[in-house]
Design an enzyme around this catalytic site. Structure first.
Site, PDB file in Angstrom:
ATOM      1  N   GLU A   1      31.344  12.981 -68.316  1.00  0.00           N
ATOM      2  CA  GLU A   1      31.266  13.686 -69.999  1.00  0.00           C
ATOM      3  C   GLU A   1      32.483  14.560 -70.171  1.00  0.00           C
ATOM      4  OE1 GLU A   1      27.601  15.998 -70.203  1.00  0.00           O
ATOM      5  OE2 GLU A   1      28.582  17.258 -71.329  1.00  0.00           O
TER       6      GLU A   1
ATOM      7  N   ARG B   1      35.714  21.349 -74.786  1.00  0.00           N
ATOM      8  CA  ARG B   1      36.012  23.146 -74.853  1.00  0.00           C
ATOM      9  C   ARG B   1      37.331  23.307 -74.544  1.00  0.00           C
ATOM     10  NH1 ARG B   1      31.676  24.072 -69.809  1.00  0.00           N
ATOM     11  NH2 ARG B   1      30.019  22.738 -70.917  1.00  0.00           N
TER      12      ARG B   1
ATOM     13  N   LYS C   1      19.020  17.074 -72.375  1.00  0.00           N
ATOM     14  CA  LYS C   1      19.651  17.650 -71.520  1.00  0.00           C
ATOM     15  C   LYS C   1      19.100  19.039 -71.324  1.00  0.00           C
ATOM     16  CE  LYS C   1      24.254  20.313 -71.410  1.00  0.00           C
ATOM     17  NZ  LYS C   1      25.456  20.046 -70.707  1.00  0.00           N
TER      18      LYS C   1
HETATM   19  C1  3PG Z   1      27.325  21.890 -68.729  1.00  0.00           C
HETATM   20  O1  3PG Z   1      27.859  21.811 -70.031  1.00  0.00           O
HETATM   21  O2  3PG Z   1      26.716  21.089 -68.660  1.00  0.00           O
HETATM   22  C2  3PG Z   1      27.584  22.719 -67.690  1.00  0.00           C
HETATM   23  O3  3PG Z   1      28.503  23.734 -68.141  1.00  0.00           O
HETATM   24  C3  3PG Z   1      27.904  22.262 -66.529  1.00  0.00           C
HETATM   25  O4  3PG Z   1      27.213  23.364 -65.797  1.00  0.00           O
HETATM   26  P1  3PG Z   1      28.154  23.579 -64.293  1.00  0.00           P
HETATM   27  O5  3PG Z   1      29.409  24.010 -64.734  1.00  0.00           O
HETATM   28  O6  3PG Z   1      27.242  24.738 -63.767  1.00  0.00           O
HETATM   29  O7  3PG Z   1      27.837  22.338 -63.364  1.00  0.00           O
END
Ligand code: 3PG
Length: 323
Positions: free
Chosen positions: A45, A49, A133
């Site tokens: 994914e 960002r 999600k």
């Molecule tokens: C996301 O967008 O799914 C999260 O930022 C991922 O979370 P993590 O960086 O805590 O794994």
């Protein structure tokens, strides 16, 4: 739900892990994708960002077509348009935006909006979605919250992200309401920056094993008849093992299964537990293993409880048992 959506869910569920990636440099996208695949995770994914997201998706789509490619942190329709045009096959958002969901549904693009409350789940269900999600997973109550949400919404399953790491991965992996676990822990920005592909691959491997939850449960020994099995069992009981006679085998404690016939495997079999037999079969197919279909047993919901693999290891058949 469309066939495209259902097919994608099957693939995501079979992989079980969705790396959530922040890329600052599109030139790193392809080697990163290859490092994930080498670690047993053919799914990514790429988050919107950074300005590099679109070009990174394009590069992976062109050069690593075996990758299941998604776009994450999609918070505008414009980003969704760019992601799909660049080759993304699914869209993930941190929150629930009805406009983005509808935009995707009109184009038959699988979409996974983020939710973490009952109201959001209810809204998503009313939009016709059932794989959501769950974000931010840990901060929102983790597996306990998921179990509570699935009481009133049994049709829903979650892709969980936010705060998941090797330390708590197993809890999510064992939860039947979790379709896949996502996160950034296996490909943090500094590792990508340093182009430390070997560490990323190793962390993926570790994650895949934890997601499968493989655990040795017993050895099976073949004997030609129930009579031979009984003799073997009596010998083993000299070593203090407790005998439990069944129809087709005799268990000596939980670790040795003395078969009443020359069953699967030249020498016998090795039993492993795992959280989700379908997912583990998918994972093991990467190593050339296939299922011996006639041995598959399913539960009332159609989920595989037991299955033998066709290939043997040193004369031993292998079977998987749902934990
Ligand atoms: C996301 O967008 O799914 C999260 O930022 C991922 O979370 P993590 O960086 O805590 O794994």
């Amino acid at each position: 739900m469309s066939k495209n959506y259902d097919d994608l869910i099957k693939v995501v569920n079979g992989i079980g892990i969705v790396p959530v990636i922040v890329l600052n440099d599109p030139a790193k996208a392809v080697p990163l994708a290859k490092a994930l695949i080498a670690g047993g995770i053919p799914c990514i994914e790429v988050t919107f960002r950074t300005a590099a997201a679109e070009a990174s998706i394009k590069a992976i789509n062109a050069e690593v077509p075996e990758m299941l490619l998604g776009a994450g942190t999609v918070i505008t329709i414009e980003q969704a348009e760019k992601a799909i045009a660049a080759g993304a096959k699914f869209i993930v958002s941190p929150g629930l935006d009805e406009n983005i969901v509808k935009w995707c549904q009109e184009r038959d693009v699988p979409v996974f909006p983020g939710v973490c409350t009952a109201s959001e789940v209810q809204k998503a269900v009313s939009l016709g979605l059932n794989i959501l999600k769950f974000f931010p997973a840990e901060a929102s109550g983790g597996v306990n919250m998921i179990k509570n949400l699935c009481g009133p919404f049994p049709q829903v399953k979650f892709m969980t992200t936010g705060g998941i790491s090797p330390a708590n991965l197993a809890e999510y992996a064992a939860c039947p309401f979790v379709t896949a676990v996502g996160g950034s822990w296996m490909a943090k920005a500094d590792l990508i920056e340093k182009e430390d592909w070997a560490t990323i691959t190793a962390m993926c491997r570790e994650a895949v094993c934890a997601m499968n939850g493989f655990q040795f449960i017993h050895f099976g020994i073949n004997t030609p008849s129930a009579e031979d099995a009984s003799k073997a069992a009596d010998c083993l009981s000299i070593f203090g093992m407790q005998k439990k006679v069944g129809n087709s085998s005799t268990f000596m404690n939980a670790e040795i299964e003395v078969m009443h016939s020359m069953f699967k495997g030249e020498c016998g079999h090795i039993g492993f537990k795992c959280y989700n037999v379908e997912r583990s079969i998918n994972y093991l197919s990467n190593y050339g293993f296939t299922v011996d279909e006639e041995t598959v047993k399913t539960d009332a919901k159609g989920k595989i409880k037991v299955a033998y693999l066709k290939q043997q290891v040193a004369g031993f058949a292998i079977h998987l048992v749902k934990a």
